[in-house]
Design a protein around this motif. Structure first.
Motif, PDB file in Angstrom:
ATOM      1  N   CYS A   1       2.873   4.473  -8.688  1.00  0.00           N
ATOM      2  CA  CYS A   1       2.561   5.120  -7.413  1.00  0.00           C
ATOM      3  C   CYS A   1       3.789   5.126  -6.509  1.00  0.00           C
ATOM      4  N   ALA A   2       4.491   3.990  -6.422  1.00  0.00           N
ATOM      5  CA  ALA A   2       5.676   3.908  -5.568  1.00  0.00           C
ATOM      6  C   ALA A   2       6.745   4.890  -6.009  1.00  0.00           C
ATOM      7  N   MET A   3       6.889   5.061  -7.317  1.00  0.00           N
ATOM      8  CA  MET A   3       7.873   6.023  -7.822  1.00  0.00           C
ATOM      9  C   MET A   3       7.516   7.436  -7.384  1.00  0.00           C
ATOM     10  N   GLU A   4       6.224   7.786  -7.427  1.00  0.00           N
ATOM     11  CA  GLU A   4       5.803   9.120  -7.008  1.00  0.00           C
ATOM     12  C   GLU A   4       6.005   9.312  -5.510  1.00  0.00           C
ATOM     13  N   VAL A   5       5.678   8.284  -4.734  1.00  0.00           N
ATOM     14  CA  VAL A   5       5.818   8.375  -3.273  1.00  0.00           C
ATOM     15  C   VAL A   5       7.268   8.612  -2.888  1.00  0.00           C
ATOM     16  N   LEU A   6       8.188   7.927  -3.561  1.00  0.00           N
ATOM     17  CA  LEU A   6       9.610   8.016  -3.222  1.00  0.00           C
ATOM     18  C   LEU A   6      10.341   9.079  -4.020  1.00  0.00           C
ATOM     19  N   GLY A   7       9.638   9.780  -4.918  1.00  0.00           N
ATOM     20  CA  GLY A   7      10.261  10.847  -5.681  1.00  0.00           C
ATOM     21  C   GLY A   7      11.263  10.357  -6.699  1.00  0.00           C
ATOM     22  N   LEU A   8      10.981   9.235  -7.368  1.00  0.00           N
ATOM     23  CA  LEU A   8      11.906   8.640  -8.334  1.00  0.00           C
ATOM     24  C   LEU A   8      11.444   8.953  -9.759  1.00  0.00           C
ATOM     25  N   ARG A   9      12.412   9.150 -10.654  1.00  0.00           N
ATOM     26  CA  ARG A   9      12.087   9.492 -12.037  1.00  0.00           C
ATOM     27  C   ARG A   9      12.025   8.270 -12.942  1.00  0.00           C
ATOM     28  N   ASN A  10      12.653   7.190 -12.538  1.00  0.00           N
ATOM     29  CA  ASN A  10      12.591   5.960 -13.317  1.00  0.00           C
ATOM     30  C   ASN A  10      12.567   4.771 -12.370  1.00  0.00           C
ATOM     31  N   THR A  11      12.373   3.588 -12.930  1.00  0.00           N
ATOM     32  CA  THR A  11      12.183   2.396 -12.091  1.00  0.00           C
ATOM     33  C   THR A  11      13.491   1.835 -11.531  1.00  0.00           C
ATOM     34  N   ARG A  12      14.655   2.219 -12.079  1.00  0.00           N
ATOM     35  CA  ARG A  12      15.904   1.589 -11.659  1.00  0.00           C
ATOM     36  C   ARG A  12      16.140   1.675 -10.150  1.00  0.00           C
ATOM     37  N   PRO A  13      16.047   2.883  -9.523  1.00  0.00           N
ATOM     38  CA  PRO A  13      16.257   2.919  -8.064  1.00  0.00           C
ATOM     39  C   PRO A  13      15.201   2.130  -7.293  1.00  0.00           C
ATOM     40  N   LEU A  14      13.993   2.009  -7.882  1.00  0.00           N
ATOM     41  CA  LEU A  14      12.914   1.302  -7.202  1.00  0.00           C
ATOM     42  C   LEU A  14      13.233  -0.177  -7.053  1.00  0.00           C
ATOM     43  N   LEU A  15      14.049  -0.715  -7.973  1.00  0.00           N
ATOM     44  CA  LEU A  15      14.370  -2.135  -7.929  1.00  0.00           C
ATOM     45  C   LEU A  15      15.333  -2.482  -6.811  1.00  0.00           C
ATOM     46  N   HIS A  16      15.916  -1.463  -6.175  1.00  0.00           N
ATOM     47  CA  HIS A  16      16.910  -1.720  -5.132  1.00  0.00           C
ATOM     48  C   HIS A  16      16.547  -1.026  -3.822  1.00  0.00           C
ATOM     49  N   ILE A  17      15.262  -0.787  -3.583  1.00  0.00           N
ATOM     50  CA  ILE A  17      14.894  -0.056  -2.369  1.00  0.00           C
ATOM     51  C   ILE A  17      15.144  -0.873  -1.109  1.00  0.00           C
ATOM     52  N   GLY A  18      15.362  -2.189  -1.274  1.00  0.00           N
ATOM     53  CA  GLY A  18      15.672  -3.007  -0.102  1.00  0.00           C
ATOM     54  C   GLY A  18      16.939  -2.567   0.594  1.00  0.00           C
ATOM     55  N   GLU A  19      17.774  -1.823  -0.119  1.00  0.00           N
ATOM     56  CA  GLU A  19      19.026  -1.341   0.473  1.00  0.00           C
ATOM     57  C   GLU A  19      18.813  -0.073   1.304  1.00  0.00           C
ATOM     58  N   ASP A  20      17.615   0.502   1.247  1.00  0.00           N
ATOM     59  CA  ASP A  20      17.327   1.742   1.971  1.00  0.00           C
ATOM     60  C   ASP A  20      16.108   1.515   2.864  1.00  0.00           C
ATOM     61  N   LYS A  21      16.359   1.254   4.134  1.00  0.00           N
ATOM     62  CA  LYS A  21      15.268   0.933   5.067  1.00  0.00           C
ATOM     63  C   LYS A  21      14.266   2.073   5.189  1.00  0.00           C
TER      64      LYS A  21
END
Length: 794
Positions: A219-239
């Protein structure tokens, strides 16, 4: 149809999506309050509302079969109905499958409230029994209707696991994916209503957006428009991404492994698996805890996690979103388009789906055990009604009157009724798409050509706008537009301050922030009318002429002109009434769901010309989400004084108020507050104007379909002008349904008019014709609209 002969309009037969209740319960029902308390060991606090209610009540009835035989019907909140007497008192309910566990213990306090006799139901469908304007003291009327509503909806709502107190349920059949973790589900709406002489069940198809029941990481990947989990693991860098995810997930229920218990998300936590907490006197990470206590190896310990109210942190990968949760926030433009495509259906298709649902799955009226136990029977055939098609008024322009065909008319080569004088105007271009200069020049030339019907003194100035300093760009344009214009002098001999007649803002295809600033500058800061156009519209050569014509109509109104006037038939009394009548529209705009710190805005618009084409606006801020207009008397008094000043001291003979946004449960509040205040205020005027107060309802599910396809339009909808005031109307109040517009797509929805006050005692025919005529004076349209123009303006 004989009772309709002699009335205005052509008699027609229509089918409605309402079904008669052929047999009502013949036994008395006992009404109980069922108050669910938390685990007694944790105190006496009531359990917060939710789906857990139904599960607890169902378990209670199964645990005490001698008491709850036959089964009691439950509305999902606190009301239970049973033909058997249930002893008042407390019932302990254990929800844990482990009989030795002390967890999940609840207490249900049952207390008898009232008894509903069959005669109570019969009284509701007579003139005397349906009082909705008095304060609901005993609420027996509401309780009796709620009893039937619960019995009708109990079966399908339980079968599809939906809230019992809602009037709609949904299924995954035919679902359509939206973006950002959402999905559109179709369902059915059911509402039991007492009308004169009978009870009916209004059934309709409905569509709603839901959270997609998928893994929380997906669900989080769809909300943020991500194609794989790699960027999701570092979302703390993007407020911004963190805030977006937090807003989307707050309040969402999830199943949590390994117990699969349901929890409500309160907050999100970055790098959840690496967070530490004290355990057995030591510090341990969430990742280590899940391995040691549950044998679960976290695949993504650096991913985000969630909190459910306490300090405990749960990794996202052990959570899955619970199915069937409505998404109540605003959809994106892209999703709105997909949602509309899912929800729109042609009339024949809609009625076919409703009929199939009533006769079989999923409503199962004929086989519902709840209805059979209560002795309730609903007809399988929709109700056929006698209606009328009102004659459309003519629309008068400066060059003559036009005939209306199927709710529309052609204004090509027509002169405006009262063209505005355009002394100074300009265009500020914020669009920088390829070849924008050529496109803007072509557009402004086309607009100017369409505005030749107006009194234009000079060509527009053109200003290249800075999207990062919108106000400065607009100020420059306003200054340049006034260059060379001699301002008039006032009585004291000093030059008066003048402003441009209007400013056009040319925007990029998607620029909501720029548009907001343009409107703020024009409406609040500078005080000049603005007209926004955007790329994709102004530069579309195929429909540019029609688009420019619409822009010209808007500009004429904003500049103080009149586009057209309604012209009713000579034999009607409407023309004389409009000469001495002030037409008023009222509405309240509320902040978005979940926002509690912003006020609601009450608005009132009042006509001051004989044709009801010019309106003065009055607005007021009041408490958030309050529907009753606090100071409606003060706003209306100012409107009457403005009318009086413009008519050389003459007062309007009648004030007709169209009030939007009021549900039937709020009629008594409107009567005791708004109408009472207006009546008291009108006493100060001599002669006292007479008052007509009409509620205009749009949020209902009543639809009409031609009984003979040849009597409808090309899409299968009823023709504009259909009025229905028999068969499904209120048993006490004067009310009617009017379908004043032509449906372009989908099934047309009529507006529901309920007359709460009729001081001059006008006939139903007269009120229907007046309401229909006012649907032809919406200034920027060349077709009749679905509600009277003052309601739109408000």
């Amino acid at each position: 149809m004989n009772n309709l002969q002699g009335r205005n309009g052509r008699p027609v037969n229509v089918v409605t999506n309402s079904f008669e209740i052929k047999r009502l319960p013949m036994r008395q029902f006992h009404h109980y309050d069922a108050i669910i308390k938390q685990d007694p060991a944790k105190g006496d606090a009531p359990l917060p509302p939710g789906r857990r209610y139904r599960e607890i009540i169902e378990t209670m009835q199964n645990s005490y079969p001698k008491v709850f035989t036959p089964r009691a019907s439950y509305d999902g909140n606190k009301n239970m109905y049973s033909t058997a007497r249930i002893p008042s008192g407390n019932f302990t309910v254990k929800m844990s499958p482990n009989p030795n566990s002390n967890r999940g213990v609840y207490e249900v306090r049952m207390s008898l409230v009232s008894t509903i006799q069959p005669s109570d139901l019969q009284r509701l469908i007579t003139h005397e029994g349906a009082d909705v304007l008095g304060a609901p003291t005993a609420n027996l009327n509401t309780v009796a209707v709620n009893l039937l509503q619960v019995i009708v909806s109990q079966g399908p709502h339980i079968a599809f696991n939906f809230s019992l107190h809602a009037k709609s349920f949904y299924t995954e059949r035919g679902a359509r994916d939206l973006s950002g973790g959402l999905v559109a589900w179709k369902g059915f709406f059911q509402s039991v209503r007492p009308v004169l002489g009978r009870f009916i069940v209004n059934v309709d198809t409905t569509t709603a957006a839901f959270y997609k029941p998928i893994e929380l990481l997906s669900c989080a990947m769809e909300v943020l428009g991500l194609r794989n989990t790699r960027p999701l693991l570092h979302i703390g860098e993007d407020k911004q991404k963190v805030d977006k995810l937090r807003r989307f997930l707050k309040g969402v229920a999830v199943y949590v492994k390994p117990t699969n218990r349901k929890k409500i998300i309160k907050d999100i936590v970055i790098e959840a698996g690496y967070q530490e907490f004290p355990k057995d006197g030591k510090s341990i990470t969430v990742e280590a805890h899940y391995l040691a206590s549950h044998g679960i190896v976290l695949k993504y310990p650096e991913a985000f996690g969630v909190k459910f109210g306490g300090d405990a942190i749960f990794p996202a990968e052990v959570c899955k979103i619970v199915e069937g949760q409505r998404y109540k926030r605003k959809l994106s433009p892209e999703d709105t388009t997909k949602f509309m495509q899912q929800s729109v259906s042609k009339p024949a298709e809609r009625m076919r789906a409703i009929g199939e649902a009533v006769r079989g799955m999923p409503l199962n009226y004929g086989t519902s055990s709840w209805m059979q136990e209560a002795g309730l029977e609903v007809s399988a055939d929709p109700i056929t009604l006698a209606g009328r098609e009102l004659v459309a008024p003519r629309v008068r322009y400066g060059s003559g009157s036009l005939n209306v065909s199927r709710g529309a008319w052609n204004v090509v080569n027509q002169k405006l009724s009262a063209p505005a004088r355009i002394r100074a105007w300009g265009a500020v271009v914020f669009d920088a798409s390829p070849n924008f200069q050529q496109k803007v020049e072509s557009f402004l030339a086309a607009v100017t050509n369409n505005m030749r019907r107006l009194e234009i003194d000079r060509e527009p100035i053109k200003e290249l706008g800075n999207p990062y300093d919108v106000h400065a760009s607009l100020n420059n344009a306003a200054r340049r537009a006034l260059e060379g214009i001699q301002p008039p002098k006032g009585p004291d001999g000093k030059y008066l301050k003048i402003k441009p007649t209007f400013i056009i803002a040319v925007l990029p295809r998607d620029a909501p922030d720029i548009r907001k600033q343009v409107k703020q500058w024009g409406d609040i800061v500078y005080g000049v009318p603005t007209q926004c156009v955007r790329a994709g519209k102004y530069d579309d050569q195929r429909g540019q002429d029609q688009y420019c014509n619409n822009i010209a109509l808007k500009i004429n109104i904003k500049a103080g002109g009149v586009n057209s006037q309604v012209e009713t038939a000579p034999q009607t009394a409407l023309n004389a009434i409009l000469e001495n009548c002030m037409i008023v529209g009222c509405d309240v705009s509320h902040p978005a769901p979940g926002i509690t710190h912003r006020p609601s805005i009450a608005s009132l618009v009042a006509s001051y010309d004989p044709g009801a084409t010019k309106y003065r606006t009055y607005i007021d801020a009041q408490l958030p989400r309050q529907e009753v207009i606090d100071r409606i008397d003060e706003m209306l008094k100012a409107a009457i004084e403005n009318y009086q000043a413009r008519h050389e001291g003459v007062l309007p003979q009648t004030i007709v108020i169209y009030r939007d946004g009021v549900s039937e449960g709020e009629f008594w509040r409107i009567n005791e507050s708004e109408i009472a205040k207006i009546d008291a205020m009108l006493q100060v005027f001599n002669p006292k104007p007479s008052l007509v107060f009409i509620v205009v309802g749009k949020r209902h599910h009543v639809r009409f379909f031609p009984s003979d396809r040849s009597q409808g339009d090309k899409n299968g909808n009823c023709n504009p002008g259909l009025v229905v005031d028999k068969g499904i109307v209120h048993s006490k109040l004067m009310d009617f349904y009017l379908q004043s517009h032509s449906g372009i797509i989908g099934t047309s929805r009529p507006s529901h008019y309920i007359v709460l006050k009729n001081g001059p005692q006008w006939s139903a025919d007269l009120l229907q014709e007046l309401s229909y005529a006012l649907c032809f004076v919406y200034a920027i349209a060349t077709r009749s609209v679905s509600i009277p123009a003052p309601v739109y303006c408000a």
